[in-house]
Design a protein around this motif. Sequence first.
Motif, PDB file in Angstrom:
ATOM      1  N   SER A  64      -4.688  14.497 115.606  1.00 39.78           N
ATOM      2  CA  SER A  64      -3.404  13.788 115.449  1.00 39.78           C
ATOM      3  C   SER A  64      -3.645  12.315 115.157  1.00 39.78           C
ATOM      4  O   SER A  64      -4.458  11.660 115.812  1.00 39.78           O
ATOM      5  CB  SER A  64      -2.563  13.930 116.717  1.00 39.78           C
ATOM      6  OG  SER A  64      -2.234  15.286 116.926  1.00 39.78           O
ATOM      7  N   ARG A  65      -2.920  11.790 114.187  1.00 39.19           N
ATOM      8  CA  ARG A  65      -3.156  10.409 113.727  1.00 39.19           C
ATOM      9  C   ARG A  65      -2.989   9.352 114.820  1.00 39.19           C
ATOM     10  O   ARG A  65      -3.627   8.310 114.783  1.00 39.19           O
ATOM     11  CB  ARG A  65      -2.198  10.069 112.568  1.00 39.19           C
ATOM     12  CG  ARG A  65      -2.300  11.012 111.390  1.00 39.19           C
ATOM     13  CD  ARG A  65      -3.336  10.591 110.376  1.00 39.19           C
ATOM     14  NE  ARG A  65      -3.588  11.707 109.472  1.00 39.19           N
ATOM     15  CZ  ARG A  65      -3.419  11.688 108.155  1.00 39.19           C
ATOM     16  NH1 ARG A  65      -3.019  10.572 107.552  1.00 39.19           N
ATOM     17  NH2 ARG A  65      -3.661  12.742 107.419  1.00 39.19           N
ATOM     18  N   HIS A  68      -6.296   8.510 116.291  1.00 36.99           N
ATOM     19  CA  HIS A  68      -7.346   7.951 115.427  1.00 36.99           C
ATOM     20  C   HIS A  68      -6.943   6.659 114.739  1.00 36.99           C
ATOM     21  O   HIS A  68      -7.777   5.793 114.500  1.00 36.99           O
ATOM     22  CB  HIS A  68      -7.769   8.999 114.400  1.00 36.99           C
ATOM     23  CG  HIS A  68      -8.290  10.241 115.042  1.00 36.99           C
ATOM     24  ND1 HIS A  68      -9.605  10.396 115.376  1.00 36.99           N
ATOM     25  CD2 HIS A  68      -7.649  11.360 115.490  1.00 36.99           C
ATOM     26  CE1 HIS A  68      -9.765  11.571 115.974  1.00 36.99           C
ATOM     27  NE2 HIS A  68      -8.586  12.178 116.068  1.00 36.99           N
ATOM     28  N   TYR A  69      -5.655   6.545 114.397  1.00 40.00           N
ATOM     29  CA  TYR A  69      -5.247   5.377 113.617  1.00 40.00           C
ATOM     30  C   TYR A  69      -4.124   4.577 114.257  1.00 40.00           C
ATOM     31  O   TYR A  69      -3.640   3.612 113.660  1.00 40.00           O
ATOM     32  CB  TYR A  69      -4.913   5.811 112.172  1.00 40.00           C
ATOM     33  CG  TYR A  69      -6.089   6.557 111.576  1.00 40.00           C
ATOM     34  CD1 TYR A  69      -7.333   5.943 111.475  1.00 40.00           C
ATOM     35  CD2 TYR A  69      -5.986   7.894 111.206  1.00 40.00           C
ATOM     36  CE1 TYR A  69      -8.444   6.624 110.998  1.00 40.00           C
ATOM     37  CE2 TYR A  69      -7.099   8.584 110.717  1.00 40.00           C
ATOM     38  CZ  TYR A  69      -8.312   7.942 110.617  1.00 40.00           C
ATOM     39  OH  TYR A  69      -9.419   8.615 110.157  1.00 40.00           O
ATOM     40  N   SER A 157       0.768   8.901 108.694  1.00 41.46           N
ATOM     41  CA  SER A 157       1.068  10.289 109.030  1.00 41.46           C
ATOM     42  C   SER A 157       2.286  10.781 108.260  1.00 41.46           C
ATOM     43  O   SER A 157       3.144   9.990 107.868  1.00 41.46           O
ATOM     44  CB  SER A 157       1.350  10.354 110.533  1.00 41.46           C
ATOM     45  OG  SER A 157       1.710  11.643 110.929  1.00 41.46           O
TER      46      SER A 157
END
Lengths: 355, 355
Positions: A64-65, A68-69, A157
Amino acid sequence: MSTTQTNKIEIIKAATSKINEVDFENLSFGSIFTDHLFECDFKNGEWQKPVIKPYAPFLLDPSSRVFHYGQAIFEGMKAYKDEDDAIWLFRPDENYKRFNKSAVRMAMQEVPEDIFMNGLKELLKLDEAWIKRGKGNSMYIRPFMIATGTGVIANPSDNYKFMIILSPVSAYYAGEVKVLIAEHYSRAANGGIGAAKAAGNYAAQFYPTSLANKQGFQQVIWTDDATHTKLEEAGTMNVFFRINDTLFTAPVSERILDGVTRKTLIDLAKSEGINVDVRPVLVSELVEASKNGTLKEIFGAGTAAVVSPISGFSYQDVYHELPNNEDSMALKLKDKLTNIQNKIAEDTFGWTVKV
Amino acid sequence: MSTTQTNKIEIIKAATSKINEVDFENLSFGSIFTDHLFECDFKNGEWQKPVIKPYAPFLLDPSSRVFHYGQAIFEGMKAYKDEDDAIWLFRPDENYKRFNKSAVRMAMQEVPEDIFMNGLKELLKLDEAWIKRGKGNSMYIRPFMIATGTGVIANPSDNYKFMIILSPVSAYYAGEVKVLIAEHYSRAANGGIGAAKAAGNYAAQFYPTSLANKQGFQQVIWTDDATHTKLEEAGTMNVFFRINDTLFTAPVSERILDGVTRKTLIDLAKSEGINVDVRPVLVSELVEASKNGTLKEIFGAGTAAVVSPISGFSYQDVYHELPNNEDSMALKLKDKLTNIQNKIAEDTFGWTVKV
């Protein structure tokens, strides 16, 4: 669990309530949640059917973004109960607008007003037993949105989850607050995300704040990252400085959060005849005012603590103790504001909104 | 599912493999994951028993700190298979050290080396069928850590989840890359978290990058936030500039990530007799070199794309096209590097580590 339909929101009620397990006399801020939460997912290019359901953990893919981001934003709001058990919100439109401003800056989906507002109101009504009357008591409301799209590639996303969770809180006393003025670390960059209520802005402050904690300071007042000469904000609070009888606070910018309590206190102070000067405040001015005895008060302003008086500040290894004021503007403004919020005093500003 | 014990890691094998569903000729970067993941939780003040288990969504409380305060870090690494089907990592110690450097800056728990390295190696061995031989093919490795402690109060989490997930990738071709040099937006503050591989650093770039995309640029080269005169990095890549036959790149700093590919290319270029000058590079120098014809190449360096040639840059609304070079340093260095990584050429540097 029973399922009903209200304002297009699907409502799945919890089989039993946890309310009797809660000690409302000893609430630790933000750690207890009510029986239900509001949830609405954005996927396939559109917002899905919103739902109110029992508060519970939910499943996320490891890629899931949000993990990570860091696409994650939130708001902090409060609801209050008056003597007739009516529920009131305080300037919810300000939080709603800022939420979507944060969403734009973080390249996330904006949340439609009806989803945000109806979700909030229906959730408060369902869990209304958790909102306690009385000054200082309130329901802390946490709307937030996270990126749920999958894949470890650094792009925005496609999917998002918007949620609202509720945490009952009582009068917040932070204890004595001594602050350190930042000389090396920074909260926000020019052209960065400091004005957004983005999750990443908070984690960034934890390490420098922990260093300040070790030196005996509870909070850091951030300065501009380029020169460290201008006073900005305290990370979870905007900051006011009283020199003689004038209140100074920095203008909001792309580095400083446009705090709802901040703008409310400015209006409230003006209505009390207090001179308010919104302009960049230099660290050197603060040090000078402390030395010549004209610095009377420093206080933070934010939804959680409302108004948080600061007892002293450290800069370049010199600690400046603030005087005890019998006519504290911080306490006066806090009293005025909480009386309006708790519907004890009349709201002549039109800030309170009935649920 | 069967359960076995290896190096103190509990291994729960997937009942069936998804590998036959994957089209290895058409891999989209970072979107396909292998059968298993590695997981280790930090709670009650210590790291718990690590486990390798089937890749699957997992449960998180809605008040998990990662959602609200953005404590989340990651690394990007790759593994390669040689002609004898042996598995190789490239400078994994650099990623491990940087991971814990990021952890400290984000006030998160550092991960012990044996958990990180053994977890990584055992996971690669278990899913080794997913690693394909051949130049350009590799297994992209994503170690990451998130704050799993609960409660909406802006303090560091007490609990963390460390995970490693694997995504098979093939040679990465980004297409033509035109870049925009940042004149207003910024990636990092002085005294901020730019040197950490923190999730929040990436979301912060999405909006300004989307504005650049709309103007026809694939990436942004960030400049220092105070003056926008110094060239820094490209967010997912460090950047090199070739003026005549010298390669220039900015020194790493608290605003710039200490890229493993960056430092590798510096060493590789030097070993090829190329003059490398690590110093702040001004936007004005770049524009001047473009005008007088001495600017030969710009390229990005990062784990995902390895080396990414840039075809031109825009600054102050003027587009500067780069020349086509028959003796491209970017392509030469990329070839040298990927030959070492894929064990086609001898690794005289000692960078490759057998699993």
